[in-house]
Design an enzyme around this catalytic site. Structure first.
Site, PDB file in Angstrom:
ATOM      1  N   GLY A  58      -8.576 -30.246   5.595  1.00 36.98           N
ATOM      2  CA  GLY A  58      -7.558 -29.276   5.204  1.00 36.98           C
ATOM      3  C   GLY A  58      -6.332 -29.250   6.087  1.00 36.98           C
ATOM      4  O   GLY A  58      -5.355 -28.552   5.773  1.00 36.98           O
ATOM      5  N   ARG A  75       5.041  -7.830   2.263  1.00 40.20           N
ATOM      6  CA  ARG A  75       4.573  -6.462   2.021  1.00 40.20           C
ATOM      7  C   ARG A  75       3.974  -5.819   3.267  1.00 40.20           C
ATOM      8  O   ARG A  75       3.862  -4.596   3.350  1.00 40.20           O
ATOM      9  CB  ARG A  75       3.544  -6.466   0.886  1.00 40.20           C
ATOM     10  N   GLN A  76       3.605  -6.633   4.233  1.00 37.53           N
ATOM     11  CA  GLN A  76       3.052  -6.100   5.480  1.00 37.53           C
ATOM     12  C   GLN A  76       4.180  -5.988   6.495  1.00 37.53           C
ATOM     13  O   GLN A  76       4.235  -6.697   7.487  1.00 37.53           O
ATOM     14  CB  GLN A  76       1.935  -7.008   5.985  1.00 37.53           C
ATOM     15  N   LYS A  79       3.640   6.674  -6.274  1.00 37.15           N
ATOM     16  CA  LYS A  79       2.266   6.193  -6.431  1.00 37.15           C
ATOM     17  C   LYS A  79       1.475   6.356  -5.141  1.00 37.15           C
ATOM     18  O   LYS A  79       2.008   6.277  -4.037  1.00 37.15           O
ATOM     19  CB  LYS A  79       2.252   4.733  -6.881  1.00 37.15           C
ATOM     20  N   ARG A 138      -1.940   4.705  -3.407  1.00 34.06           N
ATOM     21  CA  ARG A 138      -2.890   3.587  -3.507  1.00 34.06           C
ATOM     22  C   ARG A 138      -4.239   3.973  -2.912  1.00 34.06           C
ATOM     23  O   ARG A 138      -4.310   4.554  -1.836  1.00 34.06           O
ATOM     24  CB  ARG A 138      -2.361   2.354  -2.775  1.00 34.06           C
ATOM     25  N   GLY A 192      -1.041  -4.615 -11.748  1.00 35.22           N
ATOM     26  CA  GLY A 192      -1.678  -3.306 -11.857  1.00 35.22           C
ATOM     27  C   GLY A 192      -0.659  -2.180 -11.862  1.00 35.22           C
ATOM     28  O   GLY A 192      -0.719  -1.264 -12.700  1.00 35.22           O
TER      29      GLY A 192
END
Length: 300
Positions: A35, A93-94, A197, A199, A230
């Protein structure tokens, strides 16, 4: 000037090279049996301005490692300047600590790129603008706005009382920019709404609340990316329940993980996405190239 690409999205790189009237540089990016990534540049880059086109799309870690080693290879080969074209910035997103004992991965990726010797980064619709600040002053980051493509598309539609909807609090600024562009370029008067929202965990929505009115209106959800879809599905259902006439969606990065490619968002009339993603089979998920700036619309 030299253009190179790894295995993340060769079709995108070929489109960009074609628009510029150039050929892609000769490079082999392969993998050993275990890999490990192996990079071999088959032409001279000494004293050249090198541009590496490599979105860190799934598989994210593999694409990121290819990018890091390509940058390192070019630096060791005495390239004059190295620019990374990263339309989709993985780990974006982090970008902050939401709880104790977690990394700020978006900043860590920036440090890795700087450590390899990058000179400049170009991205498209970062998940959060603050990521630009994760790079030091010697490595400027250009965050290109992909929303203008959607503005042109929706500006030519016959919309009824359109409302631009941000799917979360963090995207309100993006939605406001989208609304202002529609008003300025196409004289379309739009409202603005937001979905709050909560989560339960990553990729799982616990609760959604609508702030604003969409009754009898055409709602346009504007987001930077769709992962498992989602949020998009739940948001569309919420807007229909609130009386929206039609629901559209526009996103820049169609990650479309897991079931997202198989489901149609509840109540969404159509979706537009200009993306720099590829599927695990190696094929791009649509035919939109950043160099062309063309919106692709299709039903999910």
């Amino acid at each position: 000037m030299k253009l190179f690409t790894g295995n993340s999205n060769k079709l995108l790189a070929a489109d960009i090279a074609n628009q510029l009237g150039m050929s892609l540089g000769k490079i082999n990016v392969t993998h050993f049996a275990d890999g490990e990534v192996n990079v071999i540049v088959n032409e001279n880059v000494r004293g050249k301005d090198v541009y590496i086109i490599q979105p860190t799309s799934p598989p994210v870690n593999e694409s990121l490692m290819e990018l890091l080693l390509m940058i390192s290879t070019m630096r060791r080969a005495s390239a004059r300047k190295i620019t990374a074209i990263i339309p989709y910035y993985g780990y974006a997103r982090q970008d902050r600590k939401m709880q104790a004992r977690v990394p700020i991965s978006a900043a860590d990726v920036a440090r890795l790129l700087e450590a390899m010797g990058i000179d400049r980064v170009v991205a498209v619709d970062l998940h959060c603008g603050q990521i630009q600040g994760f790079f030091g002053p010697r490595v400027p980051l250009d965050n290109l706005d992909g929303g203008m493509v959607g503005v042109s598309y929706f500006g030519d539609m016959d919309l009824v009382n359109p409302v631009i909807v941000s799917p979360d609090a963090g995207g309100v600024y993006r939605a406001k920019q989208f609304r202002e562009a529609l008003s300025k370029k196409h004289d379309v008067d739009c409202g603005l709404a937001m979905i709050v929202k909560q989560r339960a965990k990553a990729n799982e929505i616990d609760k959604m609340d609508l702030v604003g009115s969409v009754e009898g209106c055409d709602a346009i959800i504007v987001d930077d990316m769709v992962d498992t879809a989602g949020t998009l599905c739940t948001a569309a259902a919420l807007l229909k329940e609130a009386g929206a006439r039609r629901v559209f969606a526009f996103c820049s990065h169609g990650v479309l993980s897991g079931p997202a490619v198989q489901i149609r968002p509840h109540g969404v009339g159509s979706t537009g996405h200009r993306t720099t993603q590829r599927s695990r089979s190696g094929h791009r998920k649509d035919h939109t190239a950043v160099s062309r700036s063309i919106a692709s619309t299709s039903d999910l």
